[in-house]
Design a protein around this motif. Structure first.
Motif, PDB file in Angstrom:
ATOM      1  N   GLU A 196      11.642  12.339 -14.059  1.00  0.00           N
ATOM      2  CA  GLU A 196      10.239  11.929 -14.048  1.00  0.00           C
ATOM      3  C   GLU A 196      10.255  10.290 -13.902  1.00  0.00           C
ATOM      4  O   GLU A 196       9.404   9.893 -13.053  1.00  0.00           O
ATOM      5  N   ALA A 197      11.433   9.702 -14.652  1.00  0.00           N
ATOM      6  CA  ALA A 197      11.527   8.404 -14.216  1.00  0.00           C
ATOM      7  C   ALA A 197      11.715   7.980 -12.632  1.00  0.00           C
ATOM      8  O   ALA A 197      10.986   6.984 -12.097  1.00  0.00           O
ATOM      9  N   ILE A 198      12.529   8.779 -11.967  1.00  0.00           N
ATOM     10  CA  ILE A 198      12.474   8.708 -10.537  1.00  0.00           C
ATOM     11  C   ILE A 198      11.406   8.628  -9.903  1.00  0.00           C
ATOM     12  O   ILE A 198      11.078   8.097  -8.965  1.00  0.00           O
ATOM     13  N   SER A 199      10.639   9.577 -10.396  1.00  0.00           N
ATOM     14  CA  SER A 199       9.381  10.098  -9.507  1.00  0.00           C
ATOM     15  C   SER A 199       8.364   8.906  -9.875  1.00  0.00           C
ATOM     16  O   SER A 199       7.713   8.396  -9.004  1.00  0.00           O
ATOM     17  N   VAL A 200       8.292   8.513 -11.113  1.00  0.00           N
ATOM     18  CA  VAL A 200       7.344   7.195 -11.339  1.00  0.00           C
ATOM     19  C   VAL A 200       7.594   5.901 -10.614  1.00  0.00           C
ATOM     20  O   VAL A 200       6.773   5.342 -10.112  1.00  0.00           O
ATOM     21  N   VAL A 201       9.216   5.722 -10.464  1.00  0.00           N
ATOM     22  CA  VAL A 201       9.404   4.398  -9.838  1.00  0.00           C
ATOM     23  C   VAL A 201       9.256   4.787  -8.135  1.00  0.00           C
ATOM     24  O   VAL A 201       8.651   3.676  -7.553  1.00  0.00           O
ATOM     25  N   THR A 202       9.435   5.951  -7.694  1.00  0.00           N
ATOM     26  CA  THR A 202       9.268   6.154  -6.282  1.00  0.00           C
ATOM     27  C   THR A 202       7.762   5.869  -5.909  1.00  0.00           C
ATOM     28  O   THR A 202       7.497   5.311  -4.975  1.00  0.00           O
ATOM     29  N   ASN A 203       6.915   6.362  -6.785  1.00  0.00           N
ATOM     30  CA  ASN A 203       5.529   6.213  -6.460  1.00  0.00           C
ATOM     31  C   ASN A 203       4.941   5.011  -6.520  1.00  0.00           C
ATOM     32  O   ASN A 203       4.250   4.369  -5.618  1.00  0.00           O
ATOM     33  N   GLY A 204       5.681   4.146  -7.465  1.00  0.00           N
ATOM     34  CA  GLY A 204       5.367   2.794  -7.729  1.00  0.00           C
ATOM     35  C   GLY A 204       5.838   1.980  -6.397  1.00  0.00           C
ATOM     36  O   GLY A 204       5.268   0.969  -5.928  1.00  0.00           O
ATOM     37  N   LEU A 205       6.897   2.179  -5.995  1.00  0.00           N
ATOM     38  CA  LEU A 205       7.435   1.732  -4.744  1.00  0.00           C
ATOM     39  C   LEU A 205       6.559   1.888  -3.377  1.00  0.00           C
ATOM     40  O   LEU A 205       6.450   1.170  -2.673  1.00  0.00           O
ATOM     41  N   ALA A 206       5.994   3.108  -3.325  1.00  0.00           N
ATOM     42  CA  ALA A 206       4.966   3.497  -2.325  1.00  0.00           C
ATOM     43  C   ALA A 206       3.800   2.814  -2.416  1.00  0.00           C
ATOM     44  O   ALA A 206       3.057   2.132  -1.327  1.00  0.00           O
ATOM     45  N   LEU A 207       3.448   2.589  -3.624  1.00  0.00           N
ATOM     46  CA  LEU A 207       2.270   1.871  -3.810  1.00  0.00           C
ATOM     47  C   LEU A 207       2.518   0.255  -3.580  1.00  0.00           C
ATOM     48  O   LEU A 207       1.458  -0.549  -2.829  1.00  0.00           O
ATOM     49  N   ALA A 208       3.530  -0.395  -3.652  1.00  0.00           N
ATOM     50  CA  ALA A 208       3.822  -1.802  -3.620  1.00  0.00           C
ATOM     51  C   ALA A 208       4.051  -1.823  -2.155  1.00  0.00           C
ATOM     52  O   ALA A 208       3.391  -2.941  -1.603  1.00  0.00           O
ATOM     53  N   ALA A 209       4.446  -0.957  -1.467  1.00  0.00           N
ATOM     54  CA  ALA A 209       4.634  -1.154  -0.018  1.00  0.00           C
ATOM     55  C   ALA A 209       3.549  -0.826   0.900  1.00  0.00           C
ATOM     56  O   ALA A 209       3.056  -1.737   1.799  1.00  0.00           O
ATOM     57  N   HIS A 210       2.584   0.040   0.451  1.00  0.00           N
ATOM     58  CA  HIS A 210       1.469   0.364   1.019  1.00  0.00           C
ATOM     59  C   HIS A 210       0.075  -0.477   0.691  1.00  0.00           C
ATOM     60  O   HIS A 210      -0.912  -0.636   1.502  1.00  0.00           O
ATOM     61  N   PHE A 211       0.026  -0.742  -0.540  1.00  0.00           N
ATOM     62  CA  PHE A 211      -1.312  -1.338  -0.947  1.00  0.00           C
ATOM     63  C   PHE A 211      -0.955  -2.770  -1.689  1.00  0.00           C
ATOM     64  O   PHE A 211      -1.864  -3.256  -2.645  1.00  0.00           O
ATOM     65  N   GLY A 212       0.277  -3.188  -1.666  1.00  0.00           N
ATOM     66  CA  GLY A 212       0.754  -4.275  -2.383  1.00  0.00           C
ATOM     67  C   GLY A 212       1.406  -5.244  -1.391  1.00  0.00           C
ATOM     68  O   GLY A 212       1.472  -5.280  -0.301  1.00  0.00           O
ATOM     69  N   ASP A 213       2.218  -6.365  -1.980  1.00  0.00           N
ATOM     70  CA  ASP A 213       2.849  -7.363  -1.321  1.00  0.00           C
ATOM     71  C   ASP A 213       4.278  -6.774  -0.880  1.00  0.00           C
ATOM     72  O   ASP A 213       5.309  -7.488  -0.669  1.00  0.00           O
ATOM     73  N   GLY A 214       4.631  -5.651  -1.625  1.00  0.00           N
ATOM     74  CA  GLY A 214       5.903  -5.135  -1.270  1.00  0.00           C
ATOM     75  C   GLY A 214       6.971  -5.355  -2.335  1.00  0.00           C
ATOM     76  O   GLY A 214       8.103  -4.804  -2.583  1.00  0.00           O
TER      77      GLY A 214
END
Length: 381
Positions: free
Chosen positions: A311-329
């Protein structure tokens, strides 16, 4: 009478359909994703190999645990944990005992079973997925009903299960979530594992396992709806318990590796300084899971969820996608808090109280966590 089942001569993963090019596959099978490592190990593996094994037991363990070969080839770790656990699992497969990987959800049971099958047999796709609706035919065999009605029971009308195919080919078959399978269906494995034979009474025949055949099952005792194994079936397995990571550093390492692998497959850019947020996610999960803060000073209530490494892997992966697509990376607290909240608060009544108490008594007072506390408060609002 013994019936022969022809060894698989085509890639069983195709099933008559057109396969996507390897680069287009969302998640490659272990034997495909790590083909170069398996080939390097096979080329330099001069140790004795059990019948029909692609690698020696030593090379299989090296494939899972990682290492550097004599020619400088680096084998990446597939499992981060006690070496003895992997050695016992591999040794079990080299005997006539089946292997049961037992552990709480998120301890990499499926991941380990897939890589074991890939290293031993070169094929991890002989798989029975256990569910509450898994029928006996999924383990034994089924019938092509058009042929059955037209010509009656015959070898041509029989549809072999993955277990039957593995017996005929001398390969490794996997049974996932064994305890989710109804008890009467589970027990169809008893004769297969004890006598190494699968009777076909409709034809007065049987399939006998050839050398190299073995079975890996996975199970956990935390989820609802499980069916305990009968003592007769449990005796047919050598049980290996996969523990949760012993230290925060080990869990951070596991999460970091898997997030990097998943991110590459999804074409997500690497997040600068992402290790800080990974360490924070792991800390939150471990403290709530263990019921005590890292320094041992504050007792905590544990929520209803498992808060596993997976679940920690899933949380971080989803966060990485948010940072890449809707943040500054850059992976920040705001990118992971929504996933953490969803993992922790499963029961909207009890878990929400536990989470709020943790935020106010632990996170709010922790140095360097102000941004995380604010992001959590905003997400909760």
């Amino acid at each position: 009478m013994t019936v022969s089942v022809e060894p698989t001569s085509v890639d069983p993963r195709q099933n008559g359909s057109v396969s996507a090019a390897p680069a287009e596959v969302l998640r490659a099978h272990a034997e495909d994703a790590f083909a170069a490592e398996l080939a390097a190990l096979a080329a330099q593996d001069d140790r004795p190999r059990p019948a029909r094994w692609k690698l020696s037991p030593w090379a299989v363990a090296t494939y899972l645990l990682g290492g550097t070969l004599a020619d400088g080839t680096v084998i990446t770790p597939k499992y981060v944990g006690p070496r003895r656990i992997v050695e016992v699992a591999v040794t079990t497969l080299a005997t006539d005992r089946a292997l049961l990987l037992l552990g709480v959800p998120g301890t990499a049971k499926t991941w380990v079973s897939e890589h074991l099958a890939a290293a031993v047999s070169g094929d991890s796709t002989l798989l029975v997925q256990g569910t509450a609706g898994t029928p006996e035919e999924a383990i034994r065999y089924g019938w092509n009903y058009a042929r059955l009605l037209a010509h009656g029971p015959s070898r041509e009308a029989l549809v072999p299960s993955p277990v039957m195919r593995a017996m005929a080919d001398g390969a490794t078959v996997r049974v996932e979530e064994l305890t989710r399978i109804p008890a009467d269906v589970q027990d169809t494995l008893i004769t297969i594992l004890s006598e190494k034979t699968l009777p076909i009474p409709e034809l007065g025949q049987e399939v006998q396992a050839v050398r190299g055949f073995n079975l890996i099952a996975t199970a956990n005792d935390r989820d609802r709806g499980i069916n305990d194994l009968s003592s007769a079936l449990r005796r047919r397995f050598n049980t290996v318990v996969l523990p949760l990571p012993e230290t925060p550093e080990a869990e951070v390492d596991i999460v970091s590796r898997r997030v990097e692998q998943i991110g590459r497959s999804l074409d997500l850019p690497p997040a600068p300084d992402g290790i800080d947020e990974i360490r924070r996610v792991v800390t939150v999960f471990r403290e709530l899971r263990d019921g005590v803060t890292t320094d041992g000073r504050t007792k905590l209530k544990s929520p209803s969820g498992t808060l596993s490494t997976a679940e920690a892997i899933s949380v971080v992966t989803n966060g990485l996608a948010l940072a890449a697509h809707f943040g500054d990376g850059v992976l920040r607290a705001g990118d992971v808090v929504a996933g953490i909240h969803g993992a922790v608060v499963r029961d909207q009544a009890a878990d929400r109280v536990i989470w709020q108490e943790y935020l106010e008594t632990v996170v709010r007072e922790r140095d360097g966590w102000t941004d995380f506390y604010r992001a959590c408060r905003e997400a909760g609002a």
